[in-house]
Motif scaffolding. Structure first.
Motif, PDB file in Angstrom:
ATOM      1  N   LYS A  21       0.493  -0.943   0.377  1.00  0.00           N
ATOM      2  CA  LYS A  21       0.101   0.513  -0.099  1.00  0.00           C
ATOM      3  C   LYS A  21       0.748   1.426   0.361  1.00  0.00           C
ATOM      4  O   LYS A  21       2.057   1.148   0.657  1.00  0.00           O
ATOM      5  CB  LYS A  21      -0.924  -0.577   1.065  1.00  0.00           C
ATOM      6  CG  LYS A  21      -1.905   1.744   1.277  1.00  0.00           C
ATOM      7  CD  LYS A  21      -2.443   1.175   0.584  1.00  0.00           C
ATOM      8  CE  LYS A  21      -3.583   2.338   0.263  1.00  0.00           C
ATOM      9  NZ  LYS A  21      -4.597   2.693  -0.459  1.00  0.00           N
ATOM     10  N   GLU A  26      -9.702   0.754   2.137  1.00  0.00           N
ATOM     11  CA  GLU A  26      -8.579   0.809   1.157  1.00  0.00           C
ATOM     12  C   GLU A  26      -8.699   0.775  -0.048  1.00  0.00           C
ATOM     13  O   GLU A  26      -8.209  -1.072  -0.006  1.00  0.00           O
ATOM     14  CB  GLU A  26      -7.538   0.801   2.447  1.00  0.00           C
ATOM     15  CG  GLU A  26      -7.495   2.096   2.928  1.00  0.00           C
ATOM     16  CD  GLU A  26      -6.825   3.304   3.665  1.00  0.00           C
ATOM     17  OE1 GLU A  26      -7.100   3.512   2.827  1.00  0.00           O
ATOM     18  OE2 GLU A  26      -7.496   3.910   4.494  1.00  0.00           O
ATOM     19  N   THR A  27      -7.605   0.891  -1.126  1.00  0.00           N
ATOM     20  CA  THR A  27      -7.663   0.391  -2.338  1.00  0.00           C
ATOM     21  C   THR A  27      -6.218  -0.414  -2.131  1.00  0.00           C
ATOM     22  O   THR A  27      -5.564   0.170  -1.295  1.00  0.00           O
ATOM     23  CB  THR A  27      -7.235   1.611  -3.360  1.00  0.00           C
ATOM     24  OG1 THR A  27      -6.673   2.293  -3.316  1.00  0.00           O
ATOM     25  CG2 THR A  27      -8.893   2.351  -3.437  1.00  0.00           C
ATOM     26  N   SER A  53      -2.348  -1.195  -3.630  1.00  0.00           N
ATOM     27  CA  SER A  53      -1.679  -0.750  -4.809  1.00  0.00           C
ATOM     28  C   SER A  53      -1.280  -1.842  -5.000  1.00  0.00           C
ATOM     29  O   SER A  53      -0.989  -1.538  -6.182  1.00  0.00           O
ATOM     30  CB  SER A  53      -0.387  -0.367  -3.834  1.00  0.00           C
ATOM     31  OG  SER A  53      -1.703   0.859  -2.704  1.00  0.00           O
ATOM     32  N   ASN A 113      -9.585  -8.264  -4.708  1.00  0.00           N
ATOM     33  CA  ASN A 113      -8.803  -6.450  -5.152  1.00  0.00           C
ATOM     34  C   ASN A 113      -9.916  -5.548  -5.219  1.00  0.00           C
ATOM     35  O   ASN A 113     -10.353  -4.938  -4.737  1.00  0.00           O
ATOM     36  CB  ASN A 113      -8.482  -6.704  -6.343  1.00  0.00           C
ATOM     37  CG  ASN A 113      -6.382  -7.248  -5.281  1.00  0.00           C
ATOM     38  OD1 ASN A 113      -6.599  -8.053  -4.121  1.00  0.00           O
ATOM     39  ND2 ASN A 113      -5.572  -7.069  -5.890  1.00  0.00           N
ATOM     40  N   ASP A 114     -10.856  -6.122  -6.941  1.00  0.00           N
ATOM     41  CA  ASP A 114     -11.715  -5.361  -7.353  1.00  0.00           C
ATOM     42  C   ASP A 114     -13.057  -5.174  -6.527  1.00  0.00           C
ATOM     43  O   ASP A 114     -13.978  -4.469  -6.703  1.00  0.00           O
ATOM     44  CB  ASP A 114     -11.500  -5.198  -8.235  1.00  0.00           C
ATOM     45  CG  ASP A 114     -10.194  -4.885  -8.778  1.00  0.00           C
ATOM     46  OD1 ASP A 114     -10.125  -4.484  -8.695  1.00  0.00           O
ATOM     47  OD2 ASP A 114     -10.007  -5.822 -10.386  1.00  0.00           O
TER      48      ASP A 114
END
Lengths: 279, 351
Positions: free
Chosen positions: B11, B53-54, B56, B68-69
């Motif tokens: 991240k 949180e996205t 990275s 993840n998405d």
């Protein structure tokens, strides 16, 4: 501060009584004047007790022959305008504040400051260009023309922004996990949590809208669109004849009623919205 | 119920990287505690698993599928927040039912599920109250109820007990652990409190500066810390670290020498680590120092002993009724089989 001294009690009571008298006496005079006929009001001394012409005066006003618009229509116009302004202001600014607080888009702060800067541009300052725009949109003599130019509100946007900032981020995250879309979160969480603020703002904005004078005066030429507040002024200027004080006072009295009612009935939420935050 | 696989998770915020590639394999039904000092990235890691949180770089898999998405709601997770994050304008019932309503479940099923969970957590009596009328412990239980009622594959806890007072914390700690074992739901639990971590975890992940410093069962980590950070972080009171030099015959601490135990086969300047509970009473003393401070805990007593040439006071845990005073001279001996040695430059454990 709980004290029990006769002198303090006496002084504070006298101050309060004087204050109340100062405010109530003119209103009493208004009421008294509204109950006499035109002739009695030209004589000295002015009457201090109500007369018997209230009903007759009311009838004159409701017929509205003398001033172009019956009182109930102008009050209705005022009501529509005030409601459109307050509801419009609240819905636009609550959405704007929601966007600014919860979405991370480009130039977010730029837009926020743009909105903020419009605080310095009240109607009176931009009245000519605004008139021009409204005229080109053919909105003269219409409810839209009366209300739309007054709808954008930096103050309300700013107030809602501050309210939303006090809502913990975790609530937004919790609702995301619960599966709420941004608009669901807005409707289910943000709005209910700011309802006291909305009520408080509604009171302020309703009175603001109701009391608009200059703008309606400028854009309405059709007597059917006159608002209550501006019709008082129109009555004073009704040309050749003596001003009909009993009618003017009665109109003023009636024009005062809706804001008073709004304040009286919403006082509790109003105070709550301005002072506490139940978070 | 499912397993989680975290691979090379990274991240970054703009140019600063906060998580530097973490791998964790979590088995079905396991209770994993992420522990570390503040700012180590443990909450960020949890929030990446949650989808708040996205990510990275790297992947998070739940039940074999990369998530993840996916939106948080589609990941099959439920989260309990530090401040509970209950909707203040909704009743306890509505708080728990909100997620289910958004799933468009039939009313009867929502009702049944909420009642069932409320019973499990003993909150049936205040289902129609607002969160503001509840005590901290009750709110905590409602927050857990809201998580359980979703029947998630994974529970995520973000320091859920740090707003409670000490007694309640101990009680809730056991409740959460018991509940998790009964439900058998895979759990990720973030805390900075190493006691909480030790008592609750099936396995611990000790994080430091965005790196998993060590992963293992509580006892593995206690007995066999891989580096000085883990050794100092896990265990209470914390391990003592003493600069020393190991020569052929001695362990030299300042001017004092202790004969080298035969099994210590490292040489050179090292950091000696010893836990407060591993000192022993012996006639032949290894070190000598003056008692600076005494902490009485009842069952045991902690002595803070300052020794010459040792920068920090050495903490020694003794039996509770030991009769000592501040200023006394204390002879220190330790169990030579319970010594740890760390390389002062890399902080890695060498023995």
């Amino acid at each position: 501060m709980i004290e029990n001294r006769p002198l303090t009690t006496f002084v504070s009571h006298s101050v309060l009584i004087i204050g109340v008298t100062l405010i109530v006496f003119p209103i009493w005079i208004m009421f008294v004047a509204a109950t006499h006929d035109a002739l009695r009001l030209t004589q000295v001394p002015l009457p201090l007790l109500p007369g018997d012409q209230l009903w007759a005066n009311l009838q004159t006003l409701f017929q509205g022959k003398e001033f172009g618009i019956p009182i109930h229509l102008s009050v209705f116009n005022s009501l529509i305008m005030a409601l459109m302004i307050s509801v419009g202001k609240i819905s636009i600014s609550v959405l704007a504040a929601f966007a600014i607080v919860y979405f991370d888009f480009r130039f977010r702060m730029f837009f926020f400051w743009m909105i903020f800067i419009t605080l310095m541009l009240p109607v009176e300052v931009r009245i000519l260009p605004t008139y021009e725009v409204v005229a080109h949109f053919n909105m003269l003599d219409s409810y839209w023309g009366l209300s739309i130019p007054l709808i954008a509100s930096a103050t309300a946007t700013f107030m809602f922004r501050q309210t939303f900032l006090t809502i913990p981020d975790e609530l937004m995250e919790a609702s995301r996990i619960d599966g709420a879309s941004p608009m669901r979160f807005f409707v289910d969480v943000v709005l209910p949590m700011s309802r006291t603020n909305i009520a408080a703002l509604f009171v302020i904005l309703f009175i603001y809208g109701w009391n608009q004078y200059l703008w309606p005066l400028l854009i309405t030429t059709d007597p059917d669109m006159y608002t209550a507040v501006m019709s008082i002024k129109q009555m004073l200027e009704s040309g050749e004849s003596e001003p009909q004080w009993q009618l003017i006072m009665l109109t003023a009295l009636i024009a005062m009623l809706p804001p008073v009612l709004v304040v009286v009935f919403m006082q509790k939420v109003f105070v709550k919205g301005l002072t506490d935050s139940e978070k | 119920m499912s397993d989680i696989k975290i691979e090379q998770l990274k991240k970054s915020y703009q140019s600063t990287q906060v998580i530097h590639g973490i791998d964790i394999d979590i088995r079905d039904g396991e209770f994993i505690v992420l522990v570390g000092p503040s700012g180590c990235g443990k909450s960020t890691l949890l929030r990446m698993v949650a989808g708040l949180e996205t990510i990275s770089e790297g992947t998070v898999q739940i039940d074999g599928a990369v998530v993840n998405d996916l939106e948080p709601k589609d990941r099959g997770i439920a989260m309990v927040f530090q401040n509970y994050a209950l909707y203040p304008h909704m009743s306890v019932y509505d708080n728990m039912a909100y997620g289910l309503k958004l799933m468009k479940l039939p009313k009867a099923e929502i009702e049944q599920r909420v009642q069932q969970v409320a019973q499990l957590l003993q909150i049936e009596d205040f289902l129609d109250r607002r969160p503001s009328n509840l005590s901290g412990g009750q709110r905590q239980r409602v927050a857990m109820g809201r998580a359980i009622v979703r029947k998630p594959k994974v529970f995520l806890f973000d320091e859920p007990l740090s707003n409670l007072d000490a007694a309640l914390r101990v009680q809730m700690r056991m409740q959460i652990k018991t509940l998790q074992r009964n439900l058998g739901v895979t759990t990720l639990y973030v805390t900075h409190d190493q006691v909480e971590a030790m008592t609750m975890a099936d396995r611990l992940v000790v994080l430091k500066d965005g790196i998993a410093a060590q992963i293992g069962t509580p006892m593995e980590i206690y007995d066999d810390p891989h580096n000085q950070f883990v050794a100092g972080f896990i265990g209470s009171p914390a391990m003592n670290f003493i600069d020393c030099e190991v020569t052929e015959d001695h362990i030299v601490i300042g001017e004092q020498r202790i004969s080298r135990p035969p099994h210590v086969n490292m040489r050179g300047k090292l950091v000696l680590g010893i836990r407060p509970e591993h000192f022993i009473e012996e006639n032949t003393s290894a070190l000598e120092g003056e008692i600076e401070m005494i902490e009485k805990l009842g069952a045991s007593i902690l002595l803070y002993v300052s020794c010459k040439n040792v920068s920090q006071a050495i903490v020694i845990q003794c039996e509770g009724h030991l009769n000592v005073n501040i200023g006394d001279t204390k002879n220190i001996s330790f169990d030579s089989h319970k010594l740890y040695f760390f390389d002062p430059s890399t902080q890695q454990r060498v023995y």
